[in-house]
Design a protein around this motif. Structure first.
Motif, PDB file in Angstrom:
ATOM      1  N   ALA A  46     137.765  65.808  70.561  1.00 21.10           N
ATOM      2  CA  ALA A  46     139.058  65.646  71.229  1.00 21.10           C
ATOM      3  C   ALA A  46     139.263  66.766  72.237  1.00 21.10           C
ATOM      4  CB  ALA A  46     140.190  65.648  70.204  1.00 21.10           C
ATOM      5  N   ARG A  47     140.120  66.484  73.204  1.00 16.50           N
ATOM      6  CA  ARG A  47     140.441  67.452  74.250  1.00 16.50           C
ATOM      7  C   ARG A  47     141.878  67.892  74.078  1.00 16.50           C
ATOM      8  NH1 ARG A  47     143.303  67.095  78.547  1.00 16.50           N
ATOM      9  NH2 ARG A  47     142.937  68.351  80.364  1.00 16.50           N
ATOM     10  N   ILE A  48     142.064  69.192  74.014  1.00 12.54           N
ATOM     11  CA  ILE A  48     143.388  69.795  73.925  1.00 12.54           C
ATOM     12  C   ILE A  48     143.696  70.406  75.285  1.00 12.54           C
ATOM     13  CG2 ILE A  48     144.775  71.603  72.818  1.00 12.54           C
ATOM     14  CD1 ILE A  48     143.062  71.186  70.288  1.00 12.54           C
ATOM     15  N   SER A  49     144.858  70.077  75.841  1.00 17.09           N
ATOM     16  CA  SER A  49     145.192  70.539  77.192  1.00 17.09           C
ATOM     17  C   SER A  49     145.530  72.023  77.202  1.00 17.09           C
ATOM     18  CB  SER A  49     146.357  69.737  77.768  1.00 17.09           C
ATOM     19  OG  SER A  49     147.576  70.179  77.218  1.00 17.09           O
ATOM     20  N   ALA A  50     145.479  72.600  78.382  1.00 19.59           N
ATOM     21  CA  ALA A  50     145.817  74.009  78.569  1.00 19.59           C
ATOM     22  C   ALA A  50     147.238  74.295  78.107  1.00 19.59           C
ATOM     23  CB  ALA A  50     145.640  74.390  80.032  1.00 19.59           C
ATOM     24  N   ASN A  51     148.136  73.313  78.272  1.00 22.50           N
ATOM     25  CA  ASN A  51     149.529  73.495  77.852  1.00 22.50           C
ATOM     26  C   ASN A  51     149.655  73.703  76.346  1.00 22.50           C
ATOM     27  OD1 ASN A  51     150.287  73.074  80.506  1.00 22.50           O
ATOM     28  ND2 ASN A  51     150.839  70.946  80.194  1.00 22.50           N
ATOM     29  N   ASP A  52     148.660  73.276  75.595  1.00 22.18           N
ATOM     30  CA  ASP A  52     148.683  73.402  74.134  1.00 22.18           C
ATOM     31  C   ASP A  52     147.687  74.432  73.614  1.00 22.18           C
ATOM     32  OD1 ASP A  52     150.711  71.470  73.540  1.00 22.18           O
ATOM     33  OD2 ASP A  52     149.276  69.895  74.057  1.00 22.18           O
ATOM     34  N   ALA A  53     147.242  75.323  74.471  1.00 19.34           N
ATOM     35  CA  ALA A  53     146.267  76.346  74.070  1.00 19.34           C
ATOM     36  C   ALA A  53     146.765  77.189  72.899  1.00 19.34           C
ATOM     37  CB  ALA A  53     145.914  77.241  75.259  1.00 19.34           C
ATOM     38  N   ASP A  54     148.076  77.362  72.811  1.00 23.97           N
ATOM     39  CA  ASP A  54     148.636  78.172  71.729  1.00 23.97           C
ATOM     40  C   ASP A  54     148.327  77.585  70.352  1.00 23.97           C
ATOM     41  OD1 ASP A  54     150.616  76.104  72.593  1.00 23.97           O
ATOM     42  OD2 ASP A  54     151.753  76.911  70.890  1.00 23.97           O
ATOM     43  N   ALA A  55     148.121  76.271  70.256  1.00 25.33           N
ATOM     44  CA  ALA A  55     147.772  75.656  68.971  1.00 25.33           C
ATOM     45  C   ALA A  55     146.436  76.185  68.464  1.00 25.33           C
ATOM     46  CB  ALA A  55     147.728  74.139  69.101  1.00 25.33           C
ATOM     47  N   LEU A  56     145.605  76.652  69.394  1.00 28.69           N
ATOM     48  CA  LEU A  56     144.307  77.234  69.049  1.00 28.69           C
ATOM     49  C   LEU A  56     144.358  78.764  68.988  1.00 28.69           C
ATOM     50  CD1 LEU A  56     142.242  75.000  71.480  1.00 28.69           C
ATOM     51  CD2 LEU A  56     142.105  74.912  68.982  1.00 28.69           C
ATOM     52  N   GLY A  57     145.542  79.316  69.240  1.00 27.49           N
ATOM     53  CA  GLY A  57     145.668  80.770  69.296  1.00 27.49           C
ATOM     54  C   GLY A  57     145.161  81.338  70.606  1.00 27.49           C
ATOM     55  N   LYS A  58     145.173  80.526  71.646  1.00 28.86           N
ATOM     56  CA  LYS A  58     144.652  80.925  72.961  1.00 28.86           C
ATOM     57  C   LYS A  58     145.774  80.903  73.993  1.00 28.86           C
ATOM     58  CE  LYS A  58     140.388  80.728  71.363  1.00 28.86           C
ATOM     59  NZ  LYS A  58     139.645  81.927  71.104  1.00 28.86           N
ATOM     60  N   GLU A  59     145.501  81.526  75.123  1.00 28.98           N
ATOM     61  CA  GLU A  59     146.396  81.458  76.270  1.00 28.98           C
ATOM     62  C   GLU A  59     145.634  80.839  77.417  1.00 28.98           C
ATOM     63  OE1 GLU A  59     148.575  84.921  77.398  1.00 28.98           O
ATOM     64  OE2 GLU A  59     148.750  85.599  75.327  1.00 28.98           O
ATOM     65  N   PRO A  60     146.306  79.957  78.199  1.00 26.11           N
ATOM     66  CA  PRO A  60     145.607  79.380  79.349  1.00 26.11           C
ATOM     67  C   PRO A  60     145.223  80.469  80.341  1.00 26.11           C
ATOM     68  CG  PRO A  60     147.810  78.423  79.106  1.00 26.11           C
ATOM     69  CD  PRO A  60     147.659  79.478  78.072  1.00 26.11           C
ATOM     70  N   PRO A  61     144.028  80.372  80.928  1.00 28.43           N
ATOM     71  CA  PRO A  61     143.601  81.402  81.873  1.00 28.43           C
ATOM     72  C   PRO A  61     144.360  81.291  83.196  1.00 28.43           C
ATOM     73  CG  PRO A  61     142.008  79.635  81.813  1.00 28.43           C
ATOM     74  CD  PRO A  61     143.025  79.330  80.761  1.00 28.43           C
ATOM     75  N   ALA A  62     144.471  82.420  83.869  1.00 28.78           N
ATOM     76  CA  ALA A  62     145.052  82.419  85.217  1.00 28.78           C
ATOM     77  C   ALA A  62     144.040  81.785  86.164  1.00 28.78           C
ATOM     78  CB  ALA A  62     145.356  83.849  85.649  1.00 28.78           C
ATOM     79  N   ILE A  63     144.554  81.157  87.210  1.00 29.03           N
ATOM     80  CA  ILE A  63     143.671  80.524  88.187  1.00 29.03           C
ATOM     81  C   ILE A  63     143.359  81.525  89.281  1.00 29.03           C
ATOM     82  CG2 ILE A  63     143.459  78.634  89.844  1.00 29.03           C
ATOM     83  CD1 ILE A  63     145.303  77.067  87.888  1.00 29.03           C
ATOM     84  N   PRO A  64     142.072  81.832  89.477  1.00 25.66           N
ATOM     85  CA  PRO A  64     141.701  82.847  90.470  1.00 25.66           C
ATOM     86  C   PRO A  64     141.713  82.296  91.893  1.00 25.66           C
ATOM     87  CG  PRO A  64     139.744  81.963  89.434  1.00 25.66           C
ATOM     88  CD  PRO A  64     140.925  81.310  88.763  1.00 25.66           C
ATOM     89  N   ASN A  65     141.752  83.196  92.843  1.00 26.93           N
ATOM     90  CA  ASN A  65     141.583  82.902  94.267  1.00 26.93           C
ATOM     91  C   ASN A  65     142.680  82.060  94.896  1.00 26.93           C
ATOM     92  OD1 ASN A  65     139.086  84.302  94.250  1.00 26.93           O
ATOM     93  ND2 ASN A  65     138.110  82.481  93.414  1.00 26.93           N
ATOM     94  N   LEU A  66     143.886  82.069  94.314  1.00 29.63           N
ATOM     95  CA  LEU A  66     144.996  81.377  94.958  1.00 29.63           C
ATOM     96  C   LEU A  66     145.605  82.293  96.010  1.00 29.63           C
ATOM     97  CD1 LEU A  66     146.844  79.586  92.019  1.00 29.63           C
ATOM     98  CD2 LEU A  66     145.117  78.666  93.564  1.00 29.63           C
ATOM     99  N   LYS A  67     145.988  81.701  97.126  1.00 30.33           N
ATOM    100  CA  LYS A  67     146.602  82.456  98.218  1.00 30.33           C
ATOM    101  C   LYS A  67     148.110  82.278  98.184  1.00 30.33           C
ATOM    102  CE  LYS A  67     142.715  82.142 101.440  1.00 30.33           C
ATOM    103  NZ  LYS A  67     142.298  81.665 102.770  1.00 30.33           N
ATOM    104  N   GLU A  68     148.812  83.280  98.732  1.00 30.32           N
ATOM    105  CA  GLU A  68     150.263  83.205  98.868  1.00 30.32           C
ATOM    106  C   GLU A  68     150.597  82.355 100.086  1.00 30.32           C
ATOM    107  OE1 GLU A  68     152.781  84.842  97.062  1.00 30.32           O
ATOM    108  OE2 GLU A  68     151.271  85.486  95.616  1.00 30.32           O
TER     109      GLU A  68
END
Length: 184
Positions: A54-76
């Motif tokens: 099964a696939r658990i979305s980034a929004n539910d990472a806390d159920a695994l004790g995880k935090e979603p990673p930040a997305i690199p290389n985004l510009k302002e």
């Protein structure tokens, strides 16, 4: 990032997940042991003790004790060129739950167009495909793309069109993807 043998974790709460490969919704229960098979782009592909993938979305990472990673290389900024750059960066964080390669390197994204709207925001149109027309995870991947792109500053509307012409082939994959999958 995990792929193959992964980390065994105890779910910290009930969580809705998507069964791989058919895309059906399933509920995984608190205190159930799962093995993280793949953790890429913020989502997690897990295996349960009874063999369910099964696939658990980034929004539910806390159920695994995880935090979603930040997305690199985004510009302002919210101008169309900046938004287009950021869309491509986000698309590189979307993965097929069964393949450890993002949808850009898999060659699934054919086109990204950013058009200014009268409201001052931008409309983003994405044309993409899937590795196979009957892919049960296709709607999930499409939803991931829509959700992520809608979250960008300066985006007012998102249209994701999934097409099968031209059909996807392995030739559309980047050299890095082919190397990663042992196809070179």
């Amino acid at each position: 990032m995990y792929y193959g043998q992964g980390e065994s974790v105890l779910l910290q709460r009930d969580v809705e997940a998507v069964r791989v490969p058919d895309g059906a919704l399933v509920k995984l229960r608190k205190d159930e042991v799962v093995i993280i098979y793949q953790a890429l782009g913020g989502s997690y592909t897990v295996l349960t003790e009874d063999g369910l993938m099964a696939r658990i979305s980034a929004n539910d990472a806390d159920a695994l004790g995880k935090e979603p990673p930040a997305i690199p290389n985004l510009k302002e900024g919210t101008d169309p060129e900046t938004v287009k750059h950021n869309v491509w960066q986000l698309l590189k964080t979307v993965y097929d739950p069964e393949i450890p390669v993002n949808i850009v390197d898999l060659g699934l994204v054919y086109h990204v167009r950013v058009t200014p709207m009268e409201t001052g925001a931008n409309q983003v149109e994405i044309v993409m495909t899937l590795t196979a027309p009957g892919c049960g995870m296709g709607p999930i991947i499409q939803q991931d793309v829509e959700r992520l792109v809608k979250s960008l500053p300066g985006v007012g509307q998102v249209k994701v069109e999934v097409v099968f012409d031209p059909p996807w082939s392995r030739d559309m994959m980047s050299e890095a993807a082919k190397l990663q999958l042992g196809m070179l």
